[in-house]
Design an enzyme around this catalytic site. Structure first.
Site, PDB file in Angstrom:
ATOM      1  N   THR A  13     -33.827  68.367  67.417  1.00 49.19           N
ATOM      2  CA  THR A  13     -32.718  67.935  68.281  1.00 49.19           C
ATOM      3  C   THR A  13     -32.570  68.863  69.491  1.00 49.19           C
ATOM      4  O   THR A  13     -32.648  68.425  70.645  1.00 49.19           O
ATOM      5  CB  THR A  13     -31.403  67.908  67.470  1.00 49.19           C
ATOM      6  OG1 THR A  13     -31.580  67.062  66.343  1.00 49.19           O
ATOM      7  CG2 THR A  13     -30.246  67.417  68.308  1.00 49.19           C
ATOM      8  N   GLU A 129     -26.150  81.954  74.003  1.00 51.49           N
ATOM      9  CA  GLU A 129     -25.081  81.042  74.448  1.00 51.49           C
ATOM     10  C   GLU A 129     -24.988  79.788  73.578  1.00 51.49           C
ATOM     11  O   GLU A 129     -23.897  79.321  73.245  1.00 51.49           O
ATOM     12  CB  GLU A 129     -25.332  80.642  75.908  1.00 51.49           C
ATOM     13  CG  GLU A 129     -24.279  79.744  76.519  1.00 51.49           C
ATOM     14  CD  GLU A 129     -22.933  80.435  76.667  1.00 51.49           C
ATOM     15  OE1 GLU A 129     -22.043  80.113  75.863  1.00 51.49           O
ATOM     16  OE2 GLU A 129     -22.768  81.277  77.568  1.00 51.49           O
ATOM     17  N   GLY A 134     -21.776  74.699  71.301  1.00 55.69           N
ATOM     18  CA  GLY A 134     -22.713  73.794  71.971  1.00 55.69           C
ATOM     19  C   GLY A 134     -22.887  74.058  73.458  1.00 55.69           C
ATOM     20  O   GLY A 134     -23.301  75.144  73.855  1.00 55.69           O
ATOM     21  N   GLY A 187     -27.438  63.755  65.133  1.00 50.09           N
ATOM     22  CA  GLY A 187     -28.044  65.075  65.386  1.00 50.09           C
ATOM     23  C   GLY A 187     -27.025  66.203  65.477  1.00 50.09           C
ATOM     24  O   GLY A 187     -27.349  67.287  65.947  1.00 50.09           O
ATOM     25  N   LYS A 205     -19.995  81.228  63.762  1.00 52.46           N
ATOM     26  CA  LYS A 205     -19.601  81.215  65.178  1.00 52.46           C
ATOM     27  C   LYS A 205     -18.405  82.133  65.418  1.00 52.46           C
ATOM     28  O   LYS A 205     -18.357  82.849  66.417  1.00 52.46           O
ATOM     29  CB  LYS A 205     -19.275  79.781  65.612  1.00 52.46           C
ATOM     30  CG  LYS A 205     -20.521  78.897  65.671  1.00 52.46           C
ATOM     31  CD  LYS A 205     -20.152  77.427  65.828  1.00 52.46           C
ATOM     32  CE  LYS A 205     -21.380  76.540  65.924  1.00 52.46           C
ATOM     33  NZ  LYS A 205     -21.068  75.124  65.756  1.00 52.46           N
ATOM     34  N   GLY A 302     -25.250  68.395  69.716  1.00 52.75           N
ATOM     35  CA  GLY A 302     -26.077  67.330  70.282  1.00 52.75           C
ATOM     36  C   GLY A 302     -27.202  67.899  71.137  1.00 52.75           C
ATOM     37  O   GLY A 302     -27.152  69.050  71.570  1.00 52.75           O
TER      38      GLY A 302
HETATM   39  P1  NDP Z   1     -33.840  70.166  63.801  1.00 52.10           P
HETATM   40  O1  NDP Z   1     -34.089  70.127  62.342  1.00 52.10           O
HETATM   41  O2  NDP Z   1     -33.587  68.896  64.523  1.00 52.10           O
HETATM   42  O3  NDP Z   1     -35.069  70.884  64.519  1.00 52.10           O
HETATM   43  C1  NDP Z   1     -35.789  71.991  64.012  1.00 52.10           C
HETATM   44  C2  NDP Z   1     -37.223  71.808  64.413  1.00 52.10           C
HETATM   45  O4  NDP Z   1     -37.948  73.004  64.183  1.00 52.10           O
HETATM   46  C3  NDP Z   1     -37.890  70.704  63.582  1.00 52.10           C
HETATM   47  O5  NDP Z   1     -38.688  69.899  64.444  1.00 52.10           O
HETATM   48  C4  NDP Z   1     -38.721  71.500  62.609  1.00 52.10           C
HETATM   49  O6  NDP Z   1     -39.855  70.819  62.153  1.00 52.10           O
HETATM   50  C5  NDP Z   1     -39.120  72.679  63.466  1.00 52.10           C
HETATM   51  N1  NDP Z   1     -39.519  73.821  62.647  1.00 52.10           N
HETATM   52  C6  NDP Z   1     -38.737  74.476  61.753  1.00 52.10           C
HETATM   53  N2  NDP Z   1     -39.427  75.505  61.223  1.00 52.10           N
HETATM   54  C7  NDP Z   1     -40.659  75.494  61.781  1.00 52.10           C
HETATM   55  C8  NDP Z   1     -41.827  76.295  61.640  1.00 52.10           C
HETATM   56  N3  NDP Z   1     -41.848  77.328  60.809  1.00 52.10           N
HETATM   57  N4  NDP Z   1     -42.913  76.001  62.381  1.00 52.10           N
HETATM   58  C9  NDP Z   1     -42.902  74.956  63.236  1.00 52.10           C
HETATM   59  N5  NDP Z   1     -41.835  74.135  63.409  1.00 52.10           N
HETATM   60  C10 NDP Z   1     -40.714  74.413  62.689  1.00 52.10           C
HETATM   61  O7  NDP Z   1     -32.640  71.183  64.042  1.00 52.10           O
HETATM   62  P2  NDP Z   1     -31.675  71.283  65.298  1.00 52.10           P
HETATM   63  O8  NDP Z   1     -32.442  71.161  66.546  1.00 52.10           O
HETATM   64  O9  NDP Z   1     -30.510  70.396  65.087  1.00 52.10           O
HETATM   65  O10 NDP Z   1     -31.118  72.767  65.123  1.00 52.10           O
HETATM   66  C11 NDP Z   1     -31.936  73.874  65.394  1.00 52.10           C
HETATM   67  C12 NDP Z   1     -31.076  75.131  65.521  1.00 52.10           C
HETATM   68  O11 NDP Z   1     -30.116  74.941  66.548  1.00 52.10           O
HETATM   69  C13 NDP Z   1     -30.274  75.461  64.260  1.00 52.10           C
HETATM   70  O12 NDP Z   1     -30.200  76.861  64.150  1.00 52.10           O
HETATM   71  C14 NDP Z   1     -28.889  74.903  64.554  1.00 52.10           C
HETATM   72  O13 NDP Z   1     -27.876  75.599  63.888  1.00 52.10           O
HETATM   73  C15 NDP Z   1     -28.804  75.161  66.042  1.00 52.10           C
HETATM   74  N6  NDP Z   1     -27.884  74.297  66.775  1.00 52.10           N
HETATM   75  C16 NDP Z   1     -27.952  72.940  66.608  1.00 52.10           C
HETATM   76  C17 NDP Z   1     -27.127  72.116  67.337  1.00 52.10           C
HETATM   77  C18 NDP Z   1     -27.159  70.629  67.199  1.00 52.10           C
HETATM   78  O14 NDP Z   1     -26.311  69.968  67.808  1.00 52.10           O
HETATM   79  N7  NDP Z   1     -28.103  70.062  66.447  1.00 52.10           N
HETATM   80  C19 NDP Z   1     -26.177  72.678  68.320  1.00 52.10           C
HETATM   81  C20 NDP Z   1     -26.203  74.131  68.422  1.00 52.10           C
HETATM   82  C21 NDP Z   1     -27.032  74.887  67.671  1.00 52.10           C
HETATM   83  P3  NDP Z   1     -39.755  70.040  60.737  1.00 52.10           P
HETATM   84  O15 NDP Z   1     -38.905  68.832  61.017  1.00 52.10           O
HETATM   85  O16 NDP Z   1     -41.179  69.729  60.450  1.00 52.10           O
HETATM   86  O17 NDP Z   1     -39.134  70.956  59.731  1.00 52.10           O
HETATM   87  N1  HSE Z   2     -23.764  71.577  63.251  1.00 53.50           N
HETATM   88  C1  HSE Z   2     -23.164  72.187  64.395  1.00 53.50           C
HETATM   89  C2  HSE Z   2     -21.883  71.452  64.722  1.00 53.50           C
HETATM   90  C3  HSE Z   2     -24.095  72.123  65.564  1.00 53.50           C
HETATM   91  O1  HSE Z   2     -21.671  70.360  64.198  1.00 53.50           O
HETATM   92  O2  HSE Z   2     -21.085  71.979  65.481  1.00 53.50           O
HETATM   93  C4  HSE Z   2     -23.583  72.859  66.780  1.00 53.50           C
HETATM   94  O3  HSE Z   2     -23.564  74.237  66.554  1.00 53.50           O
END
Ligand code: NDP
Ligand code: HSE
Length: 420
Positions: A13, A129, A134, A187, A205, A302
């Site tokens: 995401t 940040e 977010g 997401g 946080k 998001g």
């Molecule tokens: P996702 O699960 O959507 O994305 C994580 C990605 O990283 C996946 O594509 C995953 O692949 C890949 N990945 C994980 N480990 C490995 C590895 N060892 N080698 C290669 N690829 C890897 O998560 P998000 O994007 O939602 O969240 C990511 C981070 O951002 C988290 O720490 C979350 O707390 C933070 N965050 C998320 C927000 C949100 O709105 N979603 C907002 C703010 C922060 P695979 O699917 O194959 O495991």
């Molecule tokens: N899972 C977190 C939330 C993502 O819902 O706020 C953003 O940090």
């Protein structure tokens, strides 16, 4: 034009949103910031995700050495989530002199000391940040916009998933489980949604944000944490009848020189601006002794909102001539107050017999807990009783509730919700 090579760890995401914004904003960033940001490598297991975004498969691998050993990569942005391998990969990057940008609040809150040691060793920058609230630029506000203040308090909604769930339950009468599935599809939710609904994400946080507010380490075990998984629609509706909206709040404040840090569901008056923050939106209210109140509001989760925060960090890191770590002093138990004061809403089920209310009010009175108002609905020998309680200490209300639960005429205490 200065060229800065970047590696992206993860294309889920947040990684996907970041890649799209970097592509979309490339020319604008060159014009406004005088730097060309180039994605030179991506770590991702699923090559299809890369292809769908238009990433050249030749720069995609799962080997961190392709990042560490590339001298043109100056910034490593991580969105894997979880502790390992994110922690090790980022420490190796910092030691190799590469600045890091992370959205990973769990890893940052738990491993900050190790990251800071590595950042000093590699003379590199540590940017986070996107870890909090977010797309809302709260970290930069705290680091670079509040130096003229001693911050007295921070309070707000810092988790998009739970705010989305509570909004849908309150406004549309939907069931908890259905709304959670929708938040996952959009997401917003963490890989393990317990992190959201049990308040862990807000706790991470709050630890990060309040450390920047008070310039002190805020260990996770000093933060009271309670999530929304036990919240029922009955309480949301009862709150409405009293003029309250239910929100999962993160609160950090200084009271008589001590720090209080807590995350819990809270009834807030409908006319409080935070009550009108809906869906995946977040809002944080800061109070500085000189500026007074400041409120920041925006999307808390998001792909594009979080990608916006990541890209801002990448550009900021790219144009710095020197990287600076935030000052946060160590703390001891003496720095914290864990027996905080609040008003409360209490709902219980009791036998509909003479004298039951007298026994309950006696138990409240024994611990100095003062009742503001009572509502009762009785049918078929059972009464549902709702108390609004004046300001009292956690220790006092907990003792009173333990005694009330032991009364023979009390069936269950179903809800204990703090009221702001
Ligand atoms: P996702 O699960 O959507 O994305 C994580 C990605 O990283 C996946 O594509 C995953 O692949 C890949 N990945 C994980 N480990 C490995 C590895 N060892 N080698 C290669 N690829 C890897 O998560 P998000 O994007 O939602 O969240 C990511 C981070 O951002 C988290 O720490 C979350 O707390 C933070 N965050 C998320 C927000 C949100 O709105 N979603 C907002 C703010 C922060 P695979 O699917 O194959 O495991
Ligand atoms: N899972 C977190 C939330 C993502 O819902 O706020 C953003 O940090």
């Amino acid at each position: 034009m200065k060229k800065i090579g970047v590696a992206l760890l993860g294309l889920g995401t947040v990684g996907g949103g970041t890649y799209r914004i970097l592509k979309q904003m490339k020319e604008d960033i060159m014009r406004t910031d005088g730097v060309e940001i180039e994605v030179l490598h991506v770590l991702e297991r699923d090559i299809e995700k890369a292809k769908a975004l238009g990433v050249d498969p030749a720069i995609v691998s799962t080997d961190i050495n392709n990042v560490i050993n590339n001298p043109d990569i100056k910034i490593v942005a991580e969105f894997f989530g979880g502790i390992e391998p994110a922690r090790s990969f980022l420490i190796a990057s910092l030691k190799a002199g590469k600045s890091i940008v992370t959205a990973n609040k769990e890893m940052f809150a738990k491993c900050r000391d190790d990251l800071e040691v590595a950042a000093k060793e590699g003379n590199a920058g540590l940017y986070f940040e996107a870890s909090c609230v977010g797309g809302v630029p709260i970290i930069r506000t705290l680091q670079a916009g509040m130096q003229g203040n001693r911050i007295q308090s921070i309070m707000g909604i810092v988790n998009g998933t739970t705010n989305y769930i509570l909004t849908k339950m309150s406004d549309e009468g939907l069931e908890y489980a259905d709304v959670l599935k929708e938040a996952q599809r959009l997401g917003y939710a963490e890989a393990n949604p317990s992190a959201d609904v049990d308040g862990f994400d807000s706790m991470y946080k709050l630890s990060i944000l309040s450390s920047l507010c008070f310039h002190k380490r805020i260990p996770l075990d000093k933060i009271y944490r309670e999530g929304i998984s036990k919240i029922s629609k009955i309480d949301i509706d009862a709150g409405k009848s009293f003029g309250y909206t239910l929100k999962l709040l993160a609160i950090g404040k200084k009271v008589n020189g001590k720090i209080e840090a807590r995350v819990h569901p809270t009834f807030i008056k409908n006319d409080n601006p935070i009550a009108s923050v809906k869906g995946s939106f977040n809002a944080v209210l800061l109070n500085g002794d000189n500026v007074g109140d400041i409120m920041l509001y925006g999307r808390g989760a998001g792909d594009l909102p979080t990608g916006s925060a990541i890209v801002s960090d990448i550009v900021y890191a790219a144009v710095q001539s020197e990287h600076k770590l935030s000052y946060v002093a160590p703390t001891t138990d003496e720095d914290f107050n864990t027996d905080f004061e609040s008003e409360y809403y209490v709902r219980m089920s009791v036998k509909d017999i003479a004298g039951v209310l007298a026994k309950i009010t006696t138990a409240f009175g024994k611990y100095g807990v003062s009742i503001n108002s009572v509502q009762q609905n009785a049918s078929e020998g059972v009464a549902s009783v709702t108390f609004m309680i004046h300001n009292t200490r956690e220790s006092a209300i907990n003792k009173a509730i333990a005694e009330i639960k032991s009364l023979e005429s009390v069936n269950t205490v179903d809800a204990l919700i703090r009221v702001l």
